[in-house]
Design an enzyme around this catalytic site. Structure first.
Site, mmCIF file in Angstrom:
data_model
loop_
_atom_site.group_PDB
_atom_site.id
_atom_site.type_symbol
_atom_site.label_atom_id
_atom_site.label_comp_id
_atom_site.label_asym_id
_atom_site.label_seq_id
_atom_site.Cartn_x
_atom_site.Cartn_y
_atom_site.Cartn_z
ATOM 1 N N HIS A 90 31.217 95.826 54.380
ATOM 2 C CA HIS A 90 31.887 94.857 53.495
ATOM 3 C C HIS A 90 32.425 95.521 52.229
ATOM 4 O O HIS A 90 32.283 94.982 51.133
ATOM 5 C CB HIS A 90 30.915 93.722 53.119
ATOM 6 C CG HIS A 90 30.527 92.876 54.291
ATOM 7 N ND1 HIS A 90 31.438 92.157 55.022
ATOM 8 C CD2 HIS A 90 29.314 92.636 54.870
ATOM 9 C CE1 HIS A 90 30.815 91.511 55.996
ATOM 10 N NE2 HIS A 90 29.545 91.789 55.930
ATOM 11 N N ASP A 95 24.033 94.369 55.060
ATOM 12 C CA ASP A 95 24.210 93.550 56.268
ATOM 13 C C ASP A 95 25.438 93.990 57.066
ATOM 14 O O ASP A 95 26.362 94.592 56.534
ATOM 15 C CB ASP A 95 24.356 92.084 55.889
ATOM 16 C CG ASP A 95 25.568 91.861 55.013
ATOM 17 O OD1 ASP A 95 25.819 92.710 54.130
ATOM 18 O OD2 ASP A 95 26.281 90.860 55.205
ATOM 19 N N GLU A 96 25.395 93.657 58.354
ATOM 20 C CA GLU A 96 26.568 93.731 59.221
ATOM 21 C C GLU A 96 27.351 95.036 59.124
ATOM 22 O O GLU A 96 28.561 95.023 58.890
ATOM 23 C CB GLU A 96 27.527 92.576 58.886
ATOM 24 C CG GLU A 96 26.931 91.230 59.174
ATOM 25 C CD GLU A 96 27.956 90.109 59.029
ATOM 26 O OE1 GLU A 96 27.893 89.175 59.819
ATOM 27 O OE2 GLU A 96 28.819 90.194 58.127
ATOM 28 N N VAL A 97 26.680 96.148 59.314
ATOM 29 C CA VAL A 97 27.405 97.419 59.304
ATOM 30 C C VAL A 97 27.996 97.654 60.699
ATOM 31 O O VAL A 97 27.277 97.680 61.695
ATOM 32 C CB VAL A 97 26.471 98.581 58.904
ATOM 33 C CG1 VAL A 97 27.253 99.882 58.843
ATOM 34 C CG2 VAL A 97 25.811 98.266 57.569
ATOM 35 N N LYS A 149 29.988 87.818 60.314
ATOM 36 C CA LYS A 149 30.950 88.466 61.183
ATOM 37 C C LYS A 149 31.822 87.421 61.876
ATOM 38 O O LYS A 149 33.023 87.598 62.019
ATOM 39 C CB LYS A 149 30.225 89.334 62.202
ATOM 40 C CG LYS A 149 31.077 90.458 62.734
ATOM 41 C CD LYS A 149 30.249 91.511 63.450
ATOM 42 C CE LYS A 149 29.763 92.603 62.537
ATOM 43 N NZ LYS A 149 28.711 93.422 63.132
#
Lengths: 501, 501
Positions: B237, B297-299, A7
């Site tokens: 993503h 990842d990284e939602v 991020k």
């Protein structure tokens, strides 16, 4: 240390989530000229009809081979590869008309065609486009090759391939500061002292610059309007010199006995100055530029202090315990030697800081970070011309778009009068070679050095970082298309990617 | 920020002022095998007499083309270039005798010659040298290709050239984690959904991986004993997925109206799961490996929160305001889809952190820095196998010898039982592509990734950093000699330098 977060990376993108660049009103121009006016009318260039010719009134004609090779080179750049991406948007605007000729007009009686560019060369130029003919007007051939505002120095310990110089020209960098020897290796093959590279180079055959190599580098640079300023740094950073030149370096002592290791150049022996006189006489003829960089940085006094002969000399000279006086003693004698060869010199800032008496035309090279603005004030207040490198150490790599850091520097941002500001004759991007060789030199240099080039080349108010991103992204693709592995600024692609390993 | 001082650099040299490396007792071996015994007797290898042959009792004979190509490749490595620098010192010791034959003996009835390496492959090997014959004994062909202790994953968004895979093999890296699509571009050409790359790739022809490209990558890797694990990261993503697949992404709202931008995969539509089922059915046949990396990842919940249909769905499901429950809802359904294709899966650590129900054979990929040891404890305490990446994000570049930082990591350094430690099945070096393309990929990877390779490959007590420097310097020259632009560790040279741009 922070979490390696993806991020973070996206946030670093400066709002440029889209990999496709926005069009700048300046297209892919890099670095931006001091003055530029973009026409609403677009011109069509066709390889079949387009010619670059000498203007009738030009003082440089067909016999000026420097210009004739430049024409061929530029023609190849313009039409050499099948498809161009840059500038294509401007060409789409409206009813394109043919531009058929570029006239190159050198206006001074002496075109300087067969000379070398120098610190006083007039490198200005003016390009006017009126279909069907464009005129490039310049006092000398150097202006026709690129033009000039600041000097832009470029500094590198490695020069393996000619594309290097080619890329400098593409970025209008007009001085190559060739730090040709250092602590670790002495690759310069000296005709007077061949044992220096025989003993001191990494390898005496495969890792040296022969006289022919040096000549080729200089001529290749000259054809592109680039000066070549060599650096032979003394009295420190000279371990490699000592391998081929007996008694040149100071023997260090451990207690009352020589330890077997050596320190800086030995400043108390006459043989040292005999050597330097012969050596720099050679250098002054091998390198045609008016300046030689003499180094003078980071002299470590530990070894001098340990040596009883040096101690005795310090007493005789009434230097007390101040070894910077000994350093100045050496530098003073060296400067006198080099001045007698009729060359000017550049020195690293420590030489000025230590109060060495310098010729008025000496260039003081400011490199120590932190408070370089203070140093710039002091150096110019003392009346010396100066070059700034401190903010542009390209060997200091870091994660992210560090080109922006280089781009945002304003070199005249120091306390001083207008007269002082005028003494800043250039800036220099440095790439020291500890972690660099032919495997990674080019992508580490470009386009990071391009950011420095525009800062030094373009007007002070050219500071729009988004516009710079868009133009520089296209400029980097232009380098890639010419076979130069210039690295990406950020997630992106080029129509024609680099085809390398 | 500190002054850019050249002195700092010299101090960073770890006492390695001399550019010439010291000889390691292991010569240029990299990475070190778990057990190695260096003979006092040296052997002479002559290209004229030396042969690599199948042992008589071997279960893989002349019909195993994988081994036959490996023999040709290794022969070329050993004798291909005129002069070798590595190992030459060992060869000088005493009265060399000829070593004329290497017998390769695959001991299992099933050599696995025509299969693919897998997470359960036995990659062990034993090499015994007794003149005039050396014997390489391995249960399967994979051991003959390299051997195994840890799995070593390698992760990269770009694969442009086959030397990439070649270099992985040289460093005994045995899994290629192919992060083949991401936010910016969808280069994977799907036969079921060709519009994904048509619309979502940087360019639909020049910047895609065709089915043939993918096949070649997999076969090239197989011949070197390298698994290829693809990653198709969802639900975050995924911007590039949305360009070619209508309604796949969540429409974000600004107040009561759609803003025109899109967020993560829309988890509340049946069409989403229909798409995923078809898509991963294709993926499961295209990639032969037993595992697929599903990302996770990284939602970012911002867009989901803004969307009224999602809000309604949250209510219906009694998720309250906890959007990680919605994320888990999606992931759970995705895992079921992929499990039905008979594939195992890897997921980024967030999926575990959010309490998603996972198959027992799921591999949890730990990547967040800071307290990754804590995460390793938790993941293994829950009984999952895991791969560690957190300390090895090679895209985080910095000045100096950062390979040492990677080298010094001990992946089992976390609180846990021996049983837990056994669940750590590998480590992975990651190179994310924001600042990397074909221009700078190779020198940025090598030899920094080699440092990770030895940490994961060699015994825990192989920690001598000076010995590692000496061997790795030679190993890097070996790569350079094979045409791979692996960057220098520090001021140094190779006998045969890289001849590139």
């Amino acid at each position: 240390s922070p979490a390696p977060s993806r991020k973070i990376k996206v946030l670093l993108s400066q709002g440029l989530a889209e990999p496709v660049f926005q069009a700048s009103k300046y297209g892919s121009l890099w670095p931006l000229p001091q003055k530029v006016q973009i026409s609403e009318v677009s011109f069509k260039l066709s390889s079949a009809s387009f010619r670059i010719v000498d203007a009738k009134a030009s003082s440089a004609g067909p016999s000026c081979s420097l210009l004739q090779s430049a024409y061929r080179r530029y023609y190849e750049y313009m039409f050499g590869s099948a498809k161009k991406q840059w500038g294509s948007k401007n060409n789409r605007r409206s009813d394109p008309s043919d531009l058929t000729e570029l006239q190159v007009w050198i206006t001074s009686p002496d075109s300087e065609c067969d000379g070398y560019p120098s610190v006083t060369s007039d490198e200005s130029y003016e390009l006017t486009v009126n279909q069907p003919v464009a005129v490039l007007k310049a006092p000398t051939v150097w202006g026709a090759l690129h033009g000039r505002i600041y000097s832009i120095y470029f500094h590198c310990q490695i020069i393996s391939y000619f594309p290097f110089s080619e890329t400098m020209a593409m970025n209008k960098i007009n001085v190559f500061h060739w730090h040709i020897v250092d602590e670790q290796s002495f690759p310069y093959l000296s005709r007077t002292f061949p044992q220096l590279s025989e003993q001191g180079a990494y390898h005496p055959y495969t890792h040296v610059y022969t006289p022919a190599d040096v000549k080729m580098v200089i001529e290749f640079a000259r054809l592109r309007g680039i000066r070549v300023v060599p650096e032979f740094d003394t009295p420190g950073h000279t371990q490699s010199w000592g391998k081929g030149q007996k008694d040149l370096l100071t023997p260090c002592y451990s207690g009352s006995k020589p330890s077997g290791s050596f320190g800086p150049v030995n400043p108390i022996l006459n043989t040292t100055y005999d050597f330097m006189a012969k050596f720099f006489t050679e250098i002054s003829t091998v390198f045609p530029d008016g300046y030689i960089h003499l180094g003078g940085d980071e002299v470590d006094f530990t070894c001098w202090k340990s040596n009883p002969d040096i101690q005795k000399f310090m007493e005789q000279q009434h230097f007390g315990e101040d070894y910077s006086k000994l350093e100045s003693f050496y530098i003073q004698k060296l400067l006198d030697i080099v001045a007698s060869t009729k060359k000017g010199y550049l020195v690293w800032q420590e030489v000025f800081d230590n109060g060495v008496k310098l010729k008025p035309d000496t260039v003081v090279h400011v490199w120590i970070g932190g408070r370089s603005d203070k140093e710039m004030s002091n150096v110019t207040a003392a009346g010396y011309t100066t070059i700034l490198s401190a903010p542009w150490y390209l060997d200091y790599i870091s994660y992210g778009q560090d080109w922006q850091k280089y781009y945002k520097v304003e070199p005249l941002n120091f306390e001083g009068t207008d007269e002082q500001k005028k003494l800043v004759i250039g800036g220099e991007a440095c790439l020291w070679g500890e972690y660099v060789d032919a495997t990674n030199l080019t992508p580490r240099l470009w386009p990071r050095a391009s950011a420095v080039a525009e800062r030094l080349w373009s007007a002070k108010n050219v500071t729009d970082i988004d516009d710079a991103f868009n133009r520089l992204s296209l400029h980097r693709c232009r380098m890639v298309e010419r076979g130069i592995p210039a690295e990406p600024l950020f997630s992106s692609y080029c129509l024609h990617e680099y085809k390398g390993v």
